[in-house]
Design a protein around this motif. Structure first.
Motif: not given
Length: 111
Positions: A67-72, A78-79, A83-88
């Motif tokens: 579930d880790d999100v990575t940049d390019e 940062d977790p 979480n903020l993106v998932k909440e949105a």
């Protein structure tokens, strides 16, 4: 290790090695060797069969933190940001609305 993750998800599904092997159509001996880390490089096709029977994504078998999100650049997000993106996302904010907000925020900071 992949074998440890396979074993974890198999047990969570309440399956024995024999049951999972039969359902996935794979050799019980190979599955057992994988779980005991005697085999360490299973094919993607093999993992896809297991994942399908375990009702999980192959990523959950391959990656330590799927579930880790990575940049390019491959850096972990940062977790808290994740979480903020998932909440949105779960609150119904669309990608376009999120982009518009970011553009507005950039404009506002320049003012």
């Amino acid at each position: 290790m992949i074998g440890e993750r396979v074993k974890k998800y198999r047990k969570e599904a309440g399956l024995t090695i024999t049951q999972l092997a039969e359902r996935a159509g794979v050799a019980k001996s190979y599955l057992s060797a994988l779980e005991r880390n005697l085999q360490q490089n299973p094919s993607i096709a093999f993992l896809e069969k297991l994942a399908a029977e375990l009702n999980i994504k192959v990523d959950y078998l391959i990656k330590e933190n799927p579930d880790d999100v990575t940049d390019e650049m491959g850096a972990s997000l940062d977790p808290e940001w994740a979480n903020l993106v998932k909440e949105a996302m779960h609150s119904g904010v669309s990608k376009d609305e999120f982009k518009d907000f970011l553009e507005y925020n950039k404009w506002k900071m320049k003012q």
